[in-house]
Design an enzyme around this catalytic site. Sequence first.
Site, PDB file in Angstrom:
ATOM      1  N   CYS A  92       0.823  -1.217   0.000  1.00  0.00           N
ATOM      2  CA  CYS A  92       0.000   0.000   0.000  1.00  0.00           C
ATOM      3  C   CYS A  92       0.852   1.259   0.000  1.00  0.00           C
ATOM      4  O   CYS A  92       0.319   2.356  -0.122  1.00  0.00           O
ATOM      5  CB  CYS A  92      -0.944  -0.012   1.197  1.00  0.00           C
ATOM      6  N   HIS A 341      -8.942   4.173  -1.578  1.00  0.00           N
ATOM      7  CA  HIS A 341      -7.591   3.629  -1.389  1.00  0.00           C
ATOM      8  C   HIS A 341      -7.221   2.673  -2.524  1.00  0.00           C
ATOM      9  O   HIS A 341      -7.186   1.460  -2.344  1.00  0.00           O
ATOM     10  CB  HIS A 341      -7.544   2.925  -0.026  1.00  0.00           C
TER      11      HIS A 341
END
Lengths: 394, 135
Positions: A92, A341
């Site tokens: 991420c 996200h």
Amino acid sequence: MTEEAKLNRDVAVIGVGQTKFGEHWSQSMREMAVEAGIKAVEDAGISGHDIQMVVGGNMSGGLFTGQEHSSAMLADYLGLNPIPAIRTEAACSSGALAMRVGILAIASGMYDFVAVGGVEKMTDIYGPQATTALSGAMDYETEAYFGATFPGIYALIAQRHMYQYKTTREQLAMVAVKNHDNGFLNPVAQYQKRITVGEVLSSPLVADPLRLLDCSPITDGAATVILAPADVARKYTDAPVYVKATAQASDTLSLFSRRDITTLDATVEAARRAYKQAGLAPKDINLAEVHDCFTIAEICAYEDLGFAKKGEGGKLIQSGQTMLGGKIPINTSGGLKSKGHPVGATGIAQIIEIVKQLRGDAGKRQVNGANTGMTHNVGGSGATAVVHILSRDR
Amino acid sequence: MVKEFAVSFHWRKFKERYMFIGSRCGHCGEHFYPKREICPKCRRTGKMEHVQFSGLGKVYSYTIIRVPPEGFKTYVPYVIAVVEIDEGTKVISQVVDCRPEDVRIGMDVQLCFRKIRSERDSGLILYGFKFKPLK
Ligand SMILES: [Zn+2]
């Protein structure tokens, strides 16, 4: 451990561009990357011919779309062949890593104009497959094997934080509520919708104590930033934003191996390096985009970045000081929670929000007098942390 | 697209997952799970040896998984816990043989050997350690 030296050459952001974040059924990974790339080049007022290298963050094009080798895909479809293209991957935090590689490339003196971006196309597979793909961000052999999920790993952090520091369930919910309040004001956010503490607390349990509205969503999106040497930045923009620090640190791949599962030591270390590079302290930061993949992650970030003492992150959200208008507004973009996200793009989108704020271009989300901002992007459960400090001051 | 691996992928982990074997650094005495070749503290001066853990420990943190990854649907809801084992290191696995709601931080647990899941296409059954309340 030898300490890092300063950058050999100052670097500035001269252009930014991103797609709206959300579920983009009509756009493929490469189409989103191209949209963000064109917007950033136009914003910088340069030509594609000026770009000498492209760096793209992408966590798992392979698992999400079947396409690896996204570096070549970027250069090709952005019309940039034959310049070099690099893919960065740190789960991420892949996006922030692209930013960092671009900065280092310019600071080295080898390149002047570098496009750094991030992209993730997550909705071309179904939910359980996406959950499996994301589980590769933790330790696959010793965590995912036994049935741990990514929300589950953060739930373990939350449960221990609540036990050790009396952080409350309501305080976790307040993080989601604040970030949705901000995302409500952000035209590129996935969820431009306000929520209440009650709604968070009555949403379905995902991994106790975390509920659906504690979790950042599955998102499609791309974001790009154009970097240039600080010395020439004013030729391209009236409002250059300067890179004051780029810092990164590593920790154990698995959560359970950590000294303390409620502290992301990689964040603590990356922040320490960043503050030192910039010659600044937490009190000098006017606003920050932090990695709120789950509500507990934002509470930990407050503590690990130095905005709150260890164990007092819950009190900080409750004080209201991290809301717009507070002492240190956090995640004015809506954060991962409300803006969305798309894992590989998130780190670059965080940079874009800070750049917009420092330029005074953040519209209804504008933080008055924003001069210096921070971004904080985390890979996995904290095995990688990347911190940048940006400022209007060189 | 569940990822199915060749048998070797699981076979080489037998000692770790079936016998709960990790490492101990003969230099500083620290225990590690999973096994490591390099002690992060002592590096080249470290002397890593294999060690079988007692399997006794305490729940350090836990969660109840309600939304499972592929392959775990039939087990939901199940407990995933960080367990601090008596040797001083920590591991993650499931806590079974009790109601998920009854698991607490500090609870004494002991190792048990259980099925983890089975592969969909090859039918390979995967095993490993879990924890259960200490009786
Ligand atoms: Zn040692």
